[in-house]
Design an enzyme around this catalytic site. Structure first.
Site, short mmCIF file in Angstrom:
data_model
loop_
_atom_site.label_atom_id
_atom_site.label_comp_id
_atom_site.label_asym_id
_atom_site.label_seq_id
_atom_site.Cartn_x
_atom_site.Cartn_y
_atom_site.Cartn_z
N GLY A 108 0.83 -1.20 0.00
CA GLY A 108 0.00 0.00 0.00
C GLY A 108 0.85 1.24 0.00
O GLY A 108 2.08 1.20 0.11
N VAL A 115 4.50 0.94 1.71
CA VAL A 115 4.74 -0.30 2.44
C VAL A 115 4.98 -1.41 1.42
O VAL A 115 4.12 -1.67 0.56
CB VAL A 115 3.56 -0.67 3.35
CG1 VAL A 115 3.88 -1.93 4.15
CG2 VAL A 115 3.23 0.48 4.29
N LYS A 130 8.33 -0.65 5.64
CA LYS A 130 7.74 0.68 5.52
C LYS A 130 8.85 1.68 5.22
O LYS A 130 9.69 1.98 6.08
CB LYS A 130 7.01 1.04 6.81
CG LYS A 130 6.23 2.34 6.74
CD LYS A 130 5.21 2.43 7.86
CE LYS A 130 4.12 1.38 7.69
NZ LYS A 130 3.02 1.52 8.67
N ASP A 224 -2.68 8.85 16.25
CA ASP A 224 -3.40 8.71 14.98
C ASP A 224 -4.18 7.39 14.95
O ASP A 224 -4.11 6.64 13.99
CB ASP A 224 -2.41 8.77 13.81
CG ASP A 224 -3.12 9.03 12.47
OD1 ASP A 224 -4.25 9.56 12.49
OD2 ASP A 224 -2.56 8.70 11.41
N LYS A 226 -7.06 5.26 14.16
CA LYS A 226 -8.14 5.31 13.17
C LYS A 226 -8.29 3.92 12.57
O LYS A 226 -7.38 3.07 12.70
CB LYS A 226 -7.82 6.33 12.08
CG LYS A 226 -6.53 6.04 11.30
CD LYS A 226 -6.26 7.14 10.29
CE LYS A 226 -4.95 6.85 9.53
NZ LYS A 226 -4.65 7.93 8.56
N ALA A 228 -7.96 2.71 9.64
CA ALA A 228 -6.93 2.30 8.68
C ALA A 228 -5.64 1.88 9.36
O ALA A 228 -4.81 1.19 8.75
CB ALA A 228 -6.65 3.45 7.70
N ASP A 243 1.60 1.84 13.06
CA ASP A 243 1.96 3.24 12.79
C ASP A 243 2.11 4.10 14.04
O ASP A 243 1.65 5.25 14.07
CB ASP A 243 0.96 3.89 11.83
CG ASP A 243 1.23 3.50 10.39
OD1 ASP A 243 2.31 2.92 10.14
OD2 ASP A 243 0.39 3.75 9.53
#
Length: 453
Positions: A108, A115, A130, A224, A226, A228, A243
């Site tokens: 992605g 990544v 990453k 962050d 979320k 995703a 992340d």
């Protein structure tokens, strides 16, 4: 510092500013000087921008090369051609090599870079690599902070956190090596299936809270949270948070370049939306926002622009969950509201406390006859029954008083006429001042109870 014969700062001082290694007093002096010195600002941008990375990317993007193969039906953005110079294409298999890792394809891409899916040849296991993009790695403060927080996250060992195998800050573009998790993320799951069941919402929320609790104990704030960034392991449904540290590094990069706050507005806490200092309670607010999305299929705050979303987060409350998804119990909105209090002092204080509440609620859902609903979630239910009981009681009293008033009036009429009885009955004075007054009081009480409900 500034030399006597040179009114400008040396490059080493500017590098220390980017890496946040200057003492506070010197930092303030340098920042004040930069406000009035164009030459030093230009040199600072050159040092922060890593010109060789930008030039390399521009050269690669200008070439008409074949796209990099990906493990997806979606076409790859041409901007990812900057990856090519990072790979050693002497490898017989896959796309090439990054150090010793065999790169097989692209998993992605996003604002932080790309990544890659690879193989660790020593252990023969699949990995996710990453790679930070030049716009992030090119800002010294962002690069240094991201690598520090990645290293801190690597020290967190918990089943709900993606483990970090390796952090490589010395590469031309730094990269992080993690296990490859098959199964996708929560955002993909919601897009595919819509709102989840109550049991799934609580189970996923519990795992996220437990992972955050472990991170917070190590002094690491995610910033962050979320859908995703929440991965779901294929087969067993285990949840893993990914992340860590990205949002803060992105903040550094974007504040340096554009003055904007990075991150995902729909899941930010009010203090984060205002650009204020955040602590563990910011992650708790974001956890509540994720639970809201899982239960309703939509984010808690929606607007036409990111700025409008940020304003809504600070000034409004989301619609009740049950008003959007009638299959969810009313108490779930009470649970999520405890995590999403706008005033930070009223919010659930820790991820550990959030996990405890979610654990008790999940136990109740799975075994309602043996496990009662947590007290903090019963409060609204008890208030409702108390209010209903009060209405019934006051109504009964009102009916009784009316009957009592009417009965005594009839007795007074049948009694021998006297001054004491005759005068009140002529104007219904007793009836007005006692029974009607009491009934009006009851009516006001009922109206107040109705408004409170």
């Amino acid at each position: 510092m500034i030399a006597k014969t040179n009114p400008h700062f040396e490059n080493e001082t500017l590098r220390q500013l980017l890496d946040e290694s200057l003492p506070r007093e010197q930092t303030e002096a340098v920042e004040k000087h930069l406000g009035n010195c164009r030459k030093c600002r230009d040199r600072l941008e050159e040092l922060a921008g890593k010109a060789e990375c930008w030039e390399e990317m521009v050269n690669v993007l200008s070439e008409r090369t074949e796209p990099i193969p990906v493990q997806s039906d979606q076409p790859l953005d041409a901007s990812l051609q900057w990856i090519r110079p990072l790979l050693d294409e002497s490898c017989e298999h896959g796309m090439g090599l990054i150090d010793d890792y065999v790169v097989e394809g692209v998993i992605g891409q996003g604002g932080m870079g790309v990544v890659l899916r690879g193989i660790d040849p020593e252990l023969n296991r699949p990995v996710a690599i990453k790679v930070l993009s030049p716009h992030l790695a090119g800002v010294g403060a962002a690069r240094a902070r991201f690598m520090r927080e990645a290293q801190a996250a690597a020290a967190i060992v918990h089943p709900a956190i993606v483990p970090i195998y390796s952090v490589v800050p010395t590469a031309r573009l730094p990269y992080i090596v993690m296990p490859w998790i098959a199964g996708g993320n929560l955002q993909q799951r919601i897009d595919r299936d819509g709102p989840l069941s109550l049991d799934e919402v609580l189970c996923i929320g519990l795992q996220i809270a437990e992972g955050l609790s472990a991170a917070h104990r190590q002094g690491v704030i995610h910033r962050d949270i979320k859908p995703a960034n929440i991965l779901i392991e294929e087969g067993n449904g285990r949840v893993l948070i990914s992340d860590f540290g990205l949002a803060r590094a992105l903040d550094d990069a974007t504040l340096t370049m554009s003055g904007m706050i990075a991150g995902t507005p729909q899941y930010m806490s009010p203090e984060q939306a205002k650009g204020e200092t955040v602590d563990v309670r910011s992650d708790v607010f974001s956890l509540g926002s994720v639970l809201y999305r899982l239960a309703t299929g939509r984010p808690p705050f929606r607007a036409e622009s990111p700025l409008a979303v940020l304003r809504k987060i600070s000034e409004t409350r989301p619609r009740p969950i049950n008003a959007i998804n009638e299959q969810m119990p009313v108490w779930l909105d009470g649970l999520v509201s405890q995590f999403m209090q706008t005033e930070i002092g009223k919010r659930t204080a820790t991820a550990d406390a959030a996990a405890s509440l979610l654990r008790d609620a999940l136990s109740h859902v799975r075994n309602p006859t043996m496990e009662s609903l947590p007290r903090s979630l019963q409060r609204n239910r008890k208030r409702a029954w108390l209010a209903i009981g009060s209405v019934l009681l006051i109504t009964s009293i009102g009916i009784g008083l009316s009957w009592f008033a009417e009965t005594n009036r009839e007795k007074a009429i049948r009694a021998p006429i006297s001054k004491e009885v005759l005068n009140p009955l002529r104007n219904d004075a007793w009836y007005d001042t006692e029974a009607v007054s009491e009934l009006r009081s009851i009516q006001q009480t009922l109206s107040g109870l109705e408004a409170s409900l």
